[in-house]
Design a protein around this motif. Structure first.
Motif, short mmCIF file in Angstrom:
data_model
loop_
_atom_site.label_atom_id
_atom_site.label_comp_id
_atom_site.label_asym_id
_atom_site.label_seq_id
_atom_site.Cartn_x
_atom_site.Cartn_y
_atom_site.Cartn_z
N GLY A 121 1.30 18.46 10.13
CA GLY A 121 1.43 19.75 9.47
C GLY A 121 2.23 19.63 8.18
O GLY A 121 1.88 20.22 7.15
N TYR A 122 3.30 18.85 8.24
CA TYR A 122 4.09 18.59 7.03
C TYR A 122 3.24 17.86 5.99
O TYR A 122 3.26 18.21 4.80
CB TYR A 122 5.33 17.77 7.38
N ALA A 123 2.48 16.84 6.43
CA ALA A 123 1.62 16.10 5.50
C ALA A 123 0.56 17.01 4.89
O ALA A 123 0.20 16.86 3.72
CB ALA A 123 0.96 14.92 6.22
N ALA A 124 0.08 17.98 5.65
CA ALA A 124 -0.89 18.95 5.12
C ALA A 124 -0.22 19.81 4.06
O ALA A 124 -0.83 20.11 3.02
CB ALA A 124 -1.45 19.82 6.25
N HIS A 125 1.01 20.19 4.28
CA HIS A 125 1.72 20.97 3.26
C HIS A 125 1.86 20.18 1.97
O HIS A 125 1.71 20.71 0.87
CB HIS A 125 3.10 21.39 3.75
N ARG A 126 2.12 18.89 2.10
CA ARG A 126 2.29 18.04 0.92
C ARG A 126 0.95 17.69 0.26
O ARG A 126 0.93 17.09 -0.80
CB ARG A 126 3.03 16.76 1.30
N GLY A 127 -0.16 18.05 0.90
CA GLY A 127 -1.47 17.79 0.31
C GLY A 127 -2.10 16.48 0.70
O GLY A 127 -3.16 16.11 0.19
N TYR A 128 -1.50 15.75 1.63
CA TYR A 128 -2.05 14.47 2.06
C TYR A 128 -3.20 14.65 3.05
O TYR A 128 -4.07 13.79 3.14
CB TYR A 128 -0.98 13.60 2.72
N LEU A 129 -3.16 15.71 3.83
CA LEU A 129 -4.19 16.00 4.82
C LEU A 129 -4.61 17.46 4.68
O LEU A 129 -3.84 18.30 4.22
CB LEU A 129 -3.65 15.77 6.25
N ASP A 130 -5.82 17.76 5.12
CA ASP A 130 -6.31 19.12 5.13
C ASP A 130 -5.82 19.81 6.40
O ASP A 130 -6.01 19.29 7.51
CB ASP A 130 -7.84 19.12 5.08
N ARG A 178 -5.65 8.28 4.58
CA ARG A 178 -6.73 7.47 5.15
C ARG A 178 -6.70 7.47 6.69
O ARG A 178 -7.75 7.56 7.32
CB ARG A 178 -6.63 6.05 4.63
N TYR A 179 -5.53 7.34 7.29
CA TYR A 179 -5.44 7.17 8.74
C TYR A 179 -4.72 8.31 9.46
O TYR A 179 -4.54 8.26 10.68
CB TYR A 179 -4.71 5.85 9.07
N GLY A 180 -4.30 9.32 8.73
CA GLY A 180 -3.54 10.41 9.32
C GLY A 180 -4.27 11.16 10.40
O GLY A 180 -3.70 11.46 11.46
N LEU A 181 -5.54 11.48 10.17
CA LEU A 181 -6.29 12.24 11.18
C LEU A 181 -6.53 11.40 12.44
O LEU A 181 -6.50 11.93 13.56
CB LEU A 181 -7.60 12.75 10.61
N LEU A 182 -6.72 10.12 12.28
CA LEU A 182 -6.85 9.24 13.44
C LEU A 182 -5.54 9.22 14.23
O LEU A 182 -5.55 9.29 15.47
CB LEU A 182 -7.22 7.82 13.01
N ALA A 183 -4.42 9.16 13.53
CA ALA A 183 -3.11 9.18 14.19
C ALA A 183 -2.90 10.51 14.93
O ALA A 183 -2.37 10.53 16.04
CB ALA A 183 -1.99 8.95 13.18
N VAL A 184 -3.33 11.61 14.31
CA VAL A 184 -3.21 12.92 14.96
C VAL A 184 -4.05 12.94 16.23
O VAL A 184 -3.59 13.38 17.29
CB VAL A 184 -3.65 14.05 14.00
N PHE A 185 -5.27 12.45 16.15
CA PHE A 185 -6.15 12.43 17.32
C PHE A 185 -5.54 11.61 18.45
O PHE A 185 -5.45 12.08 19.58
CB PHE A 185 -7.53 11.88 16.93
N MET A 230 0.85 -1.18 0.00
CA MET A 230 0.00 0.00 0.00
C MET A 230 0.89 1.24 0.00
O MET A 230 1.94 1.28 0.64
CB MET A 230 -0.92 -0.01 1.22
N ASP A 231 0.45 2.26 -0.66
CA ASP A 231 1.18 3.51 -0.80
C ASP A 231 1.13 4.31 0.51
O ASP A 231 0.08 4.44 1.13
CB ASP A 231 0.53 4.30 -1.94
N LEU A 232 2.27 4.88 0.93
CA LEU A 232 2.34 5.65 2.17
C LEU A 232 1.43 6.88 2.11
O LEU A 232 0.79 7.22 3.11
CB LEU A 232 3.78 6.06 2.47
#
Length: 186
Positions: A31-40, A9-16, A1-3
């Motif tokens: 925050g870095y992932a949001a910059h890259r467009g993976y998360l809002d 898919r699971y980033g916001l759960l991990a943040v919580f 599976m692609d990182l």
């Protein structure tokens, strides 16, 4: 599976979950992932705010309800909590607003505040404000780091998945090591 797919898919759960505990590292990565467009970015901040508030409310409740038992069970935390109680008596509002930025005392401070005379309502309102300052600031740090890094490193897109995977592995190993050390010191 692609990182990237895993993060989206699971980033916001991990943040919580990360922000229920101490959360700074997880939030900077988000925050870095949001910059890259993976998360809002707004979703990252909102989820971090909720997780941080709930985590500190739990620790406050733990201090209020079971504070003396916690001090007896974890004597290493007792030293930090005793120092925190002295500060709480002198500067309760400032301390509650700044508690989220006191690395190393993040769990001890809400427990100590629960042991203090600070009312539950006062703690809750100040906790909301503190998390509202902390979440965008820490996530913004990760976002700004990503922006600065991507300007200076053209190869970043080619290796970023490996860097993120390495950071996540490093964080997991650090937490596992800290847990192992705590169990050994009992």
């Amino acid at each position: 599976m692609d990182l990237a797919l895993l993060i989206s898919r699971y980033g916001l759960l991990a943040v919580f979950l990360g922000c229920l505990l101490e959360g700074e590292t997880m939030l900077v990565l988000a925050g870095y992932a949001a910059h890259r467009g993976y998360l809002d970015f707004a979703a990252v901040v909102g989820v971090a705010w909720i997780g941080a508030v709930l985590g500190d409310q739990f620790y406050f409740w733990l201090g209020r309800r079971h504070g003396q038992a916690v001090l007896k069970r974890w004597p290493k935390r007792a030293e930090s909590i005793e120092r925190a109680l002295a500060l709480i008596d002198r500067h309760p509002v400032k301390l509650i607003l700044a508690m989220r930025f006191a690395w190393g005392l993040r769990t001890a401070l809400p427990i100590a505040i629960g042991l203090s005379r600070v009312s539950s309502i006062r703690f809750f309102l100040l906790n909301l404000a503190s998390a509202a300052l902390w979440a965008p600031l820490v996530a913004g740090t990760g976002f700004a780091f990503g922006a600065a890094l991507s300007r200076h490193v053209q190869e970043l897109q080619r290796i970023e998945h490996w860097v993120l995977a390495g950071l996540v592995l490093l964080i997991a190993l650090m937490h596992a090591y800290r847990g192992w050390r705590r169990r050994c010191n009992r």
